[in-house]
Design a protein around this motif. Structure first.
Motif, short mmCIF file in Angstrom:
data_model
loop_
_atom_site.label_atom_id
_atom_site.label_comp_id
_atom_site.label_asym_id
_atom_site.label_seq_id
_atom_site.Cartn_x
_atom_site.Cartn_y
_atom_site.Cartn_z
N LEU A 267 0.86 -1.26 -0.01
CA LEU A 267 0.10 0.05 0.00
C LEU A 267 0.97 1.34 0.05
O LEU A 267 1.88 1.44 0.85
N LEU A 268 0.52 2.00 -0.91
CA LEU A 268 1.32 3.37 -0.98
C LEU A 268 0.74 4.53 -0.50
O LEU A 268 -0.57 4.67 -0.55
N LEU A 269 1.33 5.24 0.59
CA LEU A 269 0.81 6.32 1.19
C LEU A 269 1.60 7.72 0.88
O LEU A 269 2.93 7.57 0.83
N ARG A 270 1.00 8.83 0.84
CA ARG A 270 1.50 10.02 0.87
C ARG A 270 1.78 10.55 2.33
O ARG A 270 0.61 10.78 2.76
N LEU A 271 3.04 10.85 2.90
CA LEU A 271 3.17 11.18 4.22
C LEU A 271 3.71 12.59 4.17
O LEU A 271 4.77 12.93 3.94
N SER A 272 2.71 13.33 4.77
CA SER A 272 2.76 14.86 4.63
C SER A 272 3.52 15.56 5.90
O SER A 272 3.07 14.88 7.06
N LEU A 273 4.63 16.10 5.86
CA LEU A 273 5.39 16.77 6.95
C LEU A 273 5.61 18.05 6.70
O LEU A 273 5.75 18.46 5.58
N ASN A 274 5.56 18.93 7.64
CA ASN A 274 5.98 20.29 7.62
C ASN A 274 7.44 20.08 7.84
O ASN A 274 8.13 19.32 8.11
N VAL A 286 0.63 7.43 11.69
CA VAL A 286 0.53 6.79 10.44
C VAL A 286 -0.78 6.05 10.35
O VAL A 286 -0.80 4.83 10.88
N PRO A 287 -1.59 6.09 9.27
CA PRO A 287 -3.01 5.19 9.31
C PRO A 287 -2.43 4.16 8.69
O PRO A 287 -1.60 4.08 7.81
N THR A 288 -3.01 2.80 9.11
CA THR A 288 -2.87 1.58 8.64
C THR A 288 -4.40 1.00 8.15
O THR A 288 -5.70 1.52 8.53
N MET A 289 -4.46 -0.10 7.60
CA MET A 289 -5.76 -0.84 7.50
C MET A 289 -6.50 -1.16 8.77
O MET A 289 -7.74 -1.67 8.87
N THR A 306 11.31 7.62 1.63
CA THR A 306 10.16 6.38 1.92
C THR A 306 10.27 5.58 2.69
O THR A 306 11.58 4.89 3.20
N PHE A 307 9.49 5.63 3.79
CA PHE A 307 9.42 4.55 5.14
C PHE A 307 8.65 3.18 4.89
O PHE A 307 7.45 3.47 4.40
N ARG A 308 9.11 2.10 5.33
CA ARG A 308 8.49 1.08 5.01
C ARG A 308 7.90 0.48 6.40
O ARG A 308 8.82 0.08 7.42
N LEU A 309 6.48 0.05 6.60
CA LEU A 309 5.91 -0.29 7.54
C LEU A 309 5.71 -1.80 7.43
O LEU A 309 4.84 -2.14 6.43
N LEU A 326 4.28 1.52 2.19
CA LEU A 326 5.28 2.42 1.84
C LEU A 326 5.05 3.69 1.87
O LEU A 326 4.10 4.16 1.16
N ALA A 327 5.39 4.50 2.94
CA ALA A 327 5.00 5.81 3.16
C ALA A 327 6.22 6.98 2.70
O ALA A 327 7.06 6.87 3.16
#
Length: 374
Positions: A267-274, A286-289, A306-309, A326-327
């Motif tokens: 699952l590909l996720l866009r992770l927004s950071l300031n 971070v959300p998951t299913m 990219t961070f891998r959970l 994959l965030a």
């Protein structure tokens, strides 16, 4: 013994058109029909030729075969006694009747497997993750509820056919320019059923079937993807003349997720950071299913990192093993700043040397920040 490739059986290429397939079938069927060809393997080859034609002349079955091979056809891939291919001979009809007799029409009246039917199921992304029992409504032929499929009126029973003595088949000997031929055909009196209906059912008119809407529970496994099909053997239309029912094919489509984009089991996720979080680090939810998890963002995290959970993705359809999330980091830069914020960042800029050379007035503080995290 492994099945031969159907295109090879008919001697055509995989891009052959309908007319080419018909022509090849005519030629092969004439050559190997067991009433004409007396070689030991003629009957088996004739069956193989007919089986190949029944698949390749049907656009839906051919598409399924091209995509999945013999495994994609299931029970349809076997030889049947329903010689539907004979009607393609056109001008050869008189020749075939001379040594086949009315064999083709007779076999059509015997026990026949019911037609396969196609339905569609649209499920949520979460249902695809967990698996679900989904109910669909299918319009299909079913056994008559009144006569229970016998075709006879209530209180009566079909009678044994005296012509074939209940066997449903009779032996015929015919003469032709090719010689004398003996063949076993379906009984013309009982249409191959082996029994006669003297008092037809008033509901189904002796057919033994009726048109009904049926609610069917479909077990959709976890990990299914859009475009996949589920086969339910025996849930198609009722067979004719005592034949078995067909199959139900359910095509599944999965609704998109508002947060994740799927890549097989990942699952590909866009992770927004300031830019502050990216600079000094942070603990981000971070959300998951299932339940959200805390991800530690190290200081100095760059754009597109990219961070891998592990094991937080979709389950594999067959073995249940889960993929990963994959965030990918997307650093958000503010489009406007208050006077106080500019002052604070201005002091930061001085410590980082951003005001040397070009100077902040030339390009602006925000442009400098954007360049840093680009």
């Amino acid at each position: 013994m492994a099945k031969r490739d159907y295109y090879e059986v008919l001697g055509v290429s995989k891009d052959a058109g309908e007319e080419e397939i018909k022509k090849a079938f005519r030629k092969k069927a004439l050559e190997y029909h067991p009433d004409k060809n007396k070689s030991a393997d003629a009957e088996e080859k004739f069956k193989e030729i007919n089986e190949a034609y029944q698949i390749l002349h049907d656009s839906e079955k051919r598409s399924r075969y091209d995509q999945f091979g013999h495994a994609g056809l299931g029970a349809q891939a076997g030889f049947t006694k329903d010689f539907e291919g004979f009607d393609v001979f056109g001008g050869f009809g008189d020749i075939f009747e001379s040594f086949f007799g009315d064999f083709a029409s007779q076999t059509r009246n015997g026990p026949r497997r019911g037609q396969d039917i196609q339905e569609h199921a649209r499920i949520s992304f979460n249902d695809a993750y967990l698996g679900v029992e989904h109910e669909i409504t299918a319009l299909r032929n079913e056994k008559c509820h009144l006569c229970k499929g016998s075709g006879s009126a209530v209180g009566t029973k079909p009678e044994r056919c005296t012509e074939c003595r209940g066997r449903g088949q009779v032996r015929r000997v015919q003469r032709s320019v090719f010689g004398q031929f003996a063949q076993v055909v379906h009984c013309p009196t009982c249409s191959g059923r082996g029994e006669l209906i003297k008092s037809p059912c008033g509901n189904c008119r002796s057919s033994g079937i009726e048109r009904k809407r049926a609610k069917i529970a479909v077990k959709i496994p976890a990990g299914i993807e859009s475009g996949m099909q589920i086969k339910l053997t025996g849930e198609g239309e009722a067979g004719l003349n005592g034949g078995p029912p067909g199959s139900l094919y359910v095509s599944v489509s999965v609704e998109p997720h508002k947060t994740f984009r799927r890549d097989k089991t990942d699952l590909l996720l866009r992770l927004s950071l300031n830019f502050v979080q990216a600079t000094i680090g942070a603990n981000i939810e971070v959300p998951t299913m299932s339940e959200p998890v805390i991800l530690k963002i190290p200081p100095g995290t760059q754009q597109d990192t990219t961070f891998r959970l592990k094991n937080k993705g979709m389950p594999h359809l067959r073995n249940g093993r889960k993929g990963d999330i994959l965030a990918q980091v997307k650093i958000e830069i503010p489009t406007s700043l208050s006077a106080e914020q500019k002052e604070v960042l201005g002091e930061l800029a001085k410590t980082m040397g951003w005001n040397e050379g070009e100077g902040l007035d030339d390009r602006g503080l925000l442009d400098k920040i954007k360049d840093t995290f680009a």
